[in-house]
Design an enzyme around this catalytic site. Structure first.
Site, PDB file in Angstrom:
ATOM      1  N   THR A 116       0.906  -1.397   0.175  1.00 27.05           N
ATOM      2  CA  THR A 116       0.256   0.071   0.329  1.00 27.05           C
ATOM      3  C   THR A 116       0.946   1.373  -0.321  1.00 27.05           C
ATOM      4  O   THR A 116       2.256   1.195   0.316  1.00 27.05           O
ATOM      5  CB  THR A 116      -0.872   0.137   1.537  1.00 27.05           C
ATOM      6  OG1 THR A 116      -1.780  -1.207   1.490  1.00 27.05           O
ATOM      7  CG2 THR A 116      -1.940   1.186   1.152  1.00 27.05           C
TER       8      THR A 116
ATOM      9  N   SER B 208     -10.680  -3.620   4.739  1.00 20.30           N
ATOM     10  CA  SER B 208      -9.622  -3.353   5.104  1.00 20.30           C
ATOM     11  C   SER B 208      -8.923  -2.352   5.931  1.00 20.30           C
ATOM     12  O   SER B 208      -9.784  -2.672   7.392  1.00 20.30           O
ATOM     13  CB  SER B 208      -9.650  -2.046   3.357  1.00 20.30           C
ATOM     14  OG  SER B 208      -8.284  -0.774   3.974  1.00 20.30           O
TER      15      SER B 208
END
Length: 584
Positions: free
Chosen positions: A391, A462
């Site tokens: 990420t 998430s």
């Protein structure tokens, strides 16, 4: 006389060694230096704004967009597209994420949810083998692992609704970088080496990132002509340049030829959601963060609410008492995170309960301040396995006090390693964020519940936690976020506590050793630089401890007075990032 002198000396020494019975409640202010100028780590200054990201070229582009009259949202979209070119392991147009925006004139916080979706053909047991075991190769590395990408729609939507500049102007720097190429940095070369095996699974990927059969080296030029063409189509046609026509056909064809299930229908029907952020009050600060389908904001606010029941002046920063308290709070909060949250379009999330201060007080009463509560006492579950770092996050503040905190992802570094043939961008492997098998850990070691089971058009849970902090008058203070999988939440939580309760500058909050616990595995993870004496005390309190490689990459931007003082800092744990101040 000698005997008297000896007696007096002995008395002085004994008094100096005497430990007051109330030592366990000693005020931690005695251990904290109140002179902030003595802090070793210093943030970067900007006169009229600040841009912070994990890649220097992208940060420079963000500042240039501010210089051209853009606001924080314009700069964020430019940075988002630039990172898709310069930070291919995490920046993306083939993934998804969340953008938190603070509009200062309107005094309004917004979350843009452009998280990936499960394709229409997805099913509950799609990653289970014939004998019912979890097929991790299929879950992590196949075309089947890809969710429907949301980044392009998310960036374009933010720009159109809240930006000032046209898309073709904001995306042009990324097009030029892809078309003309840029010199491979040491940071990029290292990431290619570390992911060589994954990238070698795709000939299309090797054509871009390899030379003479090996990953590109420092000093080589990375040119991405196919990606440049895709970005040009987006520049000319907007969303239709990705979700319809030439690019959409390339995605669907590549999926069909390689066992994937994303279809043209999935692409044309993909939608994002503009949401109200979750909001919490901590001390005299307003905390706004991302709501489900991310667990980040809810979990951070729950942990802050629990922590509010303890007087931290009796918990010296980075002491065993401090680590123990934070560890226990994380254990209880991650239990709620793993078992009670999911995509709100599919399941009911008890947000009112989890962000309620009365509920937090009940948890606080359960915490044993002298001994660790084993995870098995909180939740009966299986132990878990590895964690990945992935990420990317960027934080931006403009001269008007508008702020953007954006986290987006491919999941693993370089996603599933597959570049869409002829389109030049990497695919995500976000399907791995679902509960693929109840009771089994995902690749981040998280053992998740039924609310996160795979279903068509559902978004996976998430840990991304882009967060906005305001003062009690709702004036902008800072934006922060990080990559790091399940460790994102603990990073942001610890940053907030160090900043608000221990009055550290943002550079110190980021640079000092991190720690993490997520209930399973029942381990306190710590970084190099943590005191060995402190760790010894943790062991005596019943903790299992484990040295961790440096994790995450916090990116923070702060405003102290609009048009006068802006600060930013990029995490030194990762190479190549840059906080760049804007000077008009």
């Amino acid at each position: 006389m000698k005997k008297i002198a000896y007696f007096l000396l002995k008395l002085i020494l004994l008094n100096s060694l005497y430990v007051h019975p109330s030592f366990s409640k000693i005020d931690s202010s005695q251990f904290q230096n109140t002179n902030k100028n003595t802090e070793i780590f210093k943030p970067i200054f900007g006169k009229n704004g600040i841009v912070v990201s994990e890649e220097e070229l992208a940060s420079k582009i963000g500042v240039e967009i501010l210089r051209q009259g853009g606001n924080a949202i314009d700069a964020a979209v430019a940075v988002g597209y630039a990172l898709a070119v310069t930070l291919p392991e995490a920046g993306n147009i083939g993934g998804g994420g969340f953008m938190m925006i603070w509009l200062n004139k309107e005094k309004r916080a917004i979350n843009i949810n452009y998280r990936e979706k499960a394709p229409f053909l997805a099913s509950k047991n799609m990653f289970l083998s014939a004998n019912g075991n979890l097929d991790t190769e299929k879950l992590d590395k196949s075309y089947l692992s890809s969710g429907v990408p949301g980044t392009v729609l998310g960036l374009n939507y933010a720009l159109k609704k809240y930006g000032k500049l046209p898309l073709n102007k904001v995306i042009q720097p990324a097009i030029e970088l892809a078309e003309n190429g840029f010199i491979v940095s040491h940071a990029l070369a290292q990431s290619l080496i570390e992911s060589e095996d994954l990238l070698s699974t795709s000939e299309e990927t090797k054509k871009i990132f390899f030379k003479n059969g090996k990953p590109l080296k420092v000093g080589d030029k990375l040119i991405q002509q196919d990606l440049a063409k895709t970005l040009k189509l987006i520049s000319e046609l907007g969303d239709d340049g990705f979700y319809k026509g030439e690019t959409a056909n390339k995605i669907a064809e590549d999926m069909k030829n390689n066992g994937g299930i994303i279809s043209l229908e999935d692409l044309t029907k993909y939608n994002l959601e503009e949401q109200n952020p979750v909001h919490g009050k901590y001390k005299n600060y307003n905390i706004y963060s991302v709501p489900p389908p991310s667990s980040g904001g809810v979990t951070i606010i729950e942990m802050l609410n629990i922590l509010e029941n303890f007087d931290l002046k009796y918990y010296p920063l980075n002491s065993a008492k401090y680590f123990h308290l934070m560890n226990e709070i994380m254990s209880y909060a991650y239990f709620d995170r793993n078992s009670k949250l999911g995509d709100p379009n599919f399941v009911k999330n008890p947000l009112d309960k989890l962000t309620n201060k009365a509920y937090a007080k009940q948890i606080a009463k359960k915490i044993n301040l002298s001994k660790h509560t084993p995870s098995i006492s909180i939740e009966k579950s299986k132990d878990s396995k590895k964690e990945e770092i992935n990420t990317t996050h960027f934080s931006i503040i403009d001269s008007e006090g508008n702020m953007v905190s954006n986290t987006y992802t491919l999941n693993f570094s370089f996603g599933n390693g597959k570049v869409v043939k002829g389109a030049g961008f990497l695919l995500n492997n976000e399907m791995g964020d679902f509960t693929a098998k109840l009771g089994s850990a995902n690749s981040y070691g998280l053992v998740q519940g039924e609310k996160n089971i795979i279903a068509p058009q559902k978004r996976p849970l998430s840990s991304m936690s882009p967060t906005i902090i305001l003062n009690e008058k709702s004036e902008p203070i800072l934006v922060v976020g990080a990559p790091g999988g399940s460790r994102i939440i603990s990073q942001v939580f610890n940053f907030i506590v160090r900043y608000i309760d221990y009055h550290k500058n943002i550079a110190t909050c980021i640079a000092t050793p991190k720690f993490h616990n997520q209930l399973w595995p029942d381990i306190f993870f710590y970084e190099e630089g943590t005191s060995s004496d402190t760790l010894e005390k943790m062991l005596k309190m019943g903790h299992k401890i484990k040295l961790s490689e440096p994790f995450g990459s916090l990116q923070a931007a702060e405003v102290k007075e609009i048009n006068k003082q802006y600060f930013g800092f990029t995490d030194p744990r990762t190479e190549g990032g840059a906080a760049i101040g804007f000077f008009q």
